[in-house]
Design a protein around this motif. Structure first.
Motif, short mmCIF file in Angstrom:
data_model
loop_
_atom_site.label_atom_id
_atom_site.label_comp_id
_atom_site.label_asym_id
_atom_site.label_seq_id
_atom_site.Cartn_x
_atom_site.Cartn_y
_atom_site.Cartn_z
N ARG A 37 3.39 3.69 -10.97
CA ARG A 37 1.96 3.98 -10.86
C ARG A 37 1.59 4.40 -9.44
O ARG A 37 0.53 4.99 -9.23
CB ARG A 37 1.14 2.76 -11.27
CG ARG A 37 1.02 2.62 -12.78
CD ARG A 37 -0.43 2.28 -13.19
NE ARG A 37 -0.89 1.08 -12.52
CZ ARG A 37 -0.86 -0.13 -13.07
NH1 ARG A 37 -0.39 -0.29 -14.29
NH2 ARG A 37 -1.29 -1.18 -12.41
N LYS A 97 -4.04 3.57 0.03
CA LYS A 97 -2.58 3.68 0.10
C LYS A 97 -2.14 4.56 1.27
O LYS A 97 -2.91 5.37 1.78
CB LYS A 97 -2.06 4.31 -1.20
CG LYS A 97 -2.45 3.57 -2.47
CD LYS A 97 -1.42 2.55 -2.85
CE LYS A 97 -1.74 1.95 -4.21
NZ LYS A 97 -0.90 0.81 -4.51
N ASP A 152 0.81 -1.23 0.00
CA ASP A 152 0.00 0.00 0.00
C ASP A 152 0.84 1.28 0.00
O ASP A 152 0.38 2.33 0.42
CB ASP A 152 -0.94 -0.01 1.21
CG ASP A 152 -0.18 -0.06 2.54
OD1 ASP A 152 1.05 -0.33 2.50
OD2 ASP A 152 -0.79 0.17 3.59
N ARG A 173 -7.36 11.05 -3.14
CA ARG A 173 -7.31 9.97 -4.15
C ARG A 173 -6.45 8.82 -3.64
O ARG A 173 -6.79 7.64 -3.75
CB ARG A 173 -6.71 10.50 -5.45
CG ARG A 173 -7.75 10.90 -6.50
CD ARG A 173 -7.09 11.16 -7.84
NE ARG A 173 -6.17 12.30 -7.81
CZ ARG A 173 -4.93 12.29 -8.25
NH1 ARG A 173 -4.40 11.19 -8.75
NH2 ARG A 173 -4.17 13.36 -8.18
N LEU A 174 -5.28 9.19 -3.10
CA LEU A 174 -4.34 8.19 -2.57
C LEU A 174 -5.00 7.37 -1.46
O LEU A 174 -4.94 6.14 -1.45
CB LEU A 174 -3.09 8.93 -2.10
CG LEU A 174 -1.92 8.17 -1.48
CD1 LEU A 174 -0.63 8.91 -1.76
CD2 LEU A 174 -2.07 7.98 0.02
N ARG A 175 -5.67 8.07 -0.55
CA ARG A 175 -6.30 7.37 0.58
C ARG A 175 -7.47 6.50 0.10
O ARG A 175 -7.66 5.38 0.59
CB ARG A 175 -6.80 8.38 1.62
CG ARG A 175 -5.70 9.19 2.29
CD ARG A 175 -4.71 8.36 3.07
NE ARG A 175 -5.32 7.76 4.25
CZ ARG A 175 -4.80 6.74 4.94
NH1 ARG A 175 -3.67 6.18 4.53
NH2 ARG A 175 -5.42 6.26 5.99
N ALA A 176 -8.20 7.02 -0.86
CA ALA A 176 -9.35 6.27 -1.38
C ALA A 176 -8.89 4.96 -2.03
O ALA A 176 -9.61 3.96 -2.05
CB ALA A 176 -10.13 7.11 -2.38
N ASP A 177 -7.65 4.97 -2.56
CA ASP A 177 -7.09 3.74 -3.13
C ASP A 177 -6.50 2.83 -2.05
O ASP A 177 -5.87 1.82 -2.37
CB ASP A 177 -5.99 4.08 -4.15
CG ASP A 177 -6.56 4.71 -5.42
OD1 ASP A 177 -7.80 4.66 -5.59
OD2 ASP A 177 -5.77 5.25 -6.22
N TYR A 205 1.49 9.54 -7.08
CA TYR A 205 0.27 10.34 -7.27
C TYR A 205 0.68 11.76 -7.62
O TYR A 205 1.46 12.39 -6.90
CB TYR A 205 -0.60 10.30 -6.01
CG TYR A 205 -1.32 8.99 -5.85
CD1 TYR A 205 -0.62 7.83 -5.54
CD2 TYR A 205 -2.69 8.90 -6.07
CE1 TYR A 205 -1.27 6.61 -5.43
CE2 TYR A 205 -3.35 7.69 -5.96
CZ TYR A 205 -2.63 6.54 -5.64
OH TYR A 205 -3.28 5.34 -5.54
#
Ligand SMILES: *Cc1c(COP(=O)(O)O)cnc(C)c1O
Length: 473
Positions: free
Chosen positions: A204, A234, A179, A228-232, A207
């Motif tokens: 990839r 990570k 992650d 975005r990072l947290r939603a993935d 971010y």
């Protein structure tokens, strides 16, 4: 032939080389085909028979220097590479001659002391706490720390490794969890995404932070990128900011970014490879306001500090982060021992490492901090003057007002025309400049590194670009 007489002869040859360069008696760049150069230099014969000394050495030097790119030439405006101060070259020679791989203190106490001192000097300029010279105190105090490594790319990798170890302390045992991610500006140097590849998290997992029309990070958009990072699912190893960026030399707003990182508890890394030298200048320092909020900073001496390559500093707010970055064991090197100094070895990828600090020290000790500041200001001042002049030209556009000594522009025509123009100038040996993609468009790019370049050279360059070209049909 003795070393001394060869040294003397080489000194004369280099003096003449420099005089030719300054007087424009030779082209700034001359790229003959590889095979031809191998022949001219008689490499085959010399490798077989040896004997490179005396007259033969002088002849070789002639052919060698004829096929160099002359960085001090007024028409040199291509890449962010130091125009070396001769004192720095002397430092490099002494380092090469004495060969003290100082990453282990016992293998170069003087070189280690100089590296330690120069790191502290840089820590002070960044606003980090310098390290005490007594090794006993050193282990305890939460002072800053650093190491000199072979280049900014390796420095970025080293800092990101330190950041990763802080986030994942068992990394060396168990490898990467799935992650991990990095936040970095759209205009970051390719060594950042390459570091992501080397560290095995994959490009990839980088971010992208949105940038404005100058290529600077927009702080208001940081929450969106982090979201975005947290939603993935990570976790961020680090957030990277540029000071300054490579294509156009713009600085990111460090204080705002640093505040965001503090709030979210993200490691804040400042890539100051090129622009951290602005810290030396009272006029330019404000561009780095907030750099003291960083957890790590990198700073190349072989860019704006006239130091021979390579000499790049990795600087951290808390030395323990760097000391732990590579926690592994090599029993013959890493063991508790009573010693009067410090080993830099545990802080770097490298094992044998030359005395990089000596080269930087020689330049600073020749010019003084003030001399370096004046150089930095002169080169940036030239970029400002050139910008003002270029903007007044009807057939030229500049994408951004320069914040450093990097200046991009476009002359009438397509993207391909810009590339063709550069190729043509380089082939003629008249000027050496680079190009860059910025905002998806191709620009010609000048980096003012030579203290010899003036506004007149920029005007002559534009004249050369406007000269009618032979019809390709
Ligand atoms: C030049 C540069 C680097 C790479 O440094 P090297 O010393 O060439 O490896 C990294 N980041 C930025 C912003 C740079 O300008």
């Amino acid at each position: 032939m003795s070393f001394l007489s060869d040294l003397h002869e080489i000194g004369n040859i280099l003096e003449n080389y420099r005089a030719d360069t300054l007087a424009r008696r030779a082209p700034v760049i001359r790229q003959r085909p590889l095979g031809e150069i191998i022949q001219t230099l008689e490499l085959d014969k010399l490798v077989r028979d040896g004997g490179l000394e005396g007259d033969r050495l002088a002849r070789f030097m002639g052919s060698y220097l004829e096929n160099t790119t002359r960085l001090e030439h007024p028409a040199y405006m291509a890449h962010q590479v130091a125009v070396v101060h001769p004192a720095g070259a002397l430092g490099a020679l002494i380092d090469a001659f004495s060969n003290n791989p100082m990453a282990v203190y016992e293998m170069g106490p003087a070189a280690a002391a100089i590296e330690f001192f120069m790191i502290n000097w840089m820590l002070g300029h960044v606003g980090f706490r310098p390290a005490p010279a007594d090794p006993a105190q050193y282990r305890e105090a939460a002072s800053g720390g650093g190491v000199l490594v072979n280049g900014g790319s390796l420095a970025n990798l080293t800092a990101l490794i330190a950041a990763r170890t802080r986030l994942v302390p068992d990394i060396w045992e168990n490898g990467n969890p799935p992650d991990l991610a990095i936040l970095a500006p759209a205009e970051c140097h390719y060594s950042i995404t390459r570091a992501a590849g080397i560290m095995g998290i994959g490009q990839r997992a980088v971010y992208t932070l949105d940038v404005d029309r100058n290529g600077s990070v927009i702080p208001e958009r940081l929450p969106e990128a982090y979201g975005r990072l947290r939603a993935d699912g990570k976790r961020a190893i680090a957030l990277v900011a540029n000071a300054c960026n490579t294509p156009v030399g713009s600085f990111d707003p460090l204080r705002a970014i640093g505040g965001f990182c503090r709030e979210k508890n993200i490691w804040f890394h400042v890539d100051g490879a090129h622009g951290a030298s602005a810290l030396l200048s009272a006029r330019h320092r404000h561009l780095l306001d907030g750099i003291d909020l960083a957890d790590s900073v990198i700073w190349d001496a072989h860019k704006m500090m006239r130091t021979p390559p390579l000499c790049a500093a990795v600087l951290v707010r808390d030395h323990r982060d760097l000391d732990r970055a590579f926690e592994q064991e090599a029993s013959y090197l890493f063991h508790d021992k009573k010693q009067p100094g410090v080993d830099f070895m545990r802080r770097t990828v490298e094992c044998t490492k030359s005395g990089l600090g000596l080269k930087l020290f020689f330049v600073v000790a020749a010019l003084g901090e003030q001399g370096l500041a004046r150089y930095y200001e002169r080169q940036c001042g030239l970029a400002q003057d050139a910008y003002a002049w270029l903007r007044a030209q009807p057939d030229i556009e500049c994408p951004v007002s320069p914040q450093s000594n990097i200046l991009c522009f476009r002359i009438r025509g397509s993207d391909r025309d810009q590339l063709a123009q550069r190729d043509r100038l380089i082939a003629s040996g008249e000027f050496h400049l680079s190009t860059t993609l910025f905002g998806r468009r191709r620009y010609l790019r000048m980096v003012f590194m030579s203290p010899q370049t003036t506004l007149e050279d920029v005007k002559m360059l534009v004249d050369a670009l406007r000269r009618p070209q032979p019809d390709p049909r």
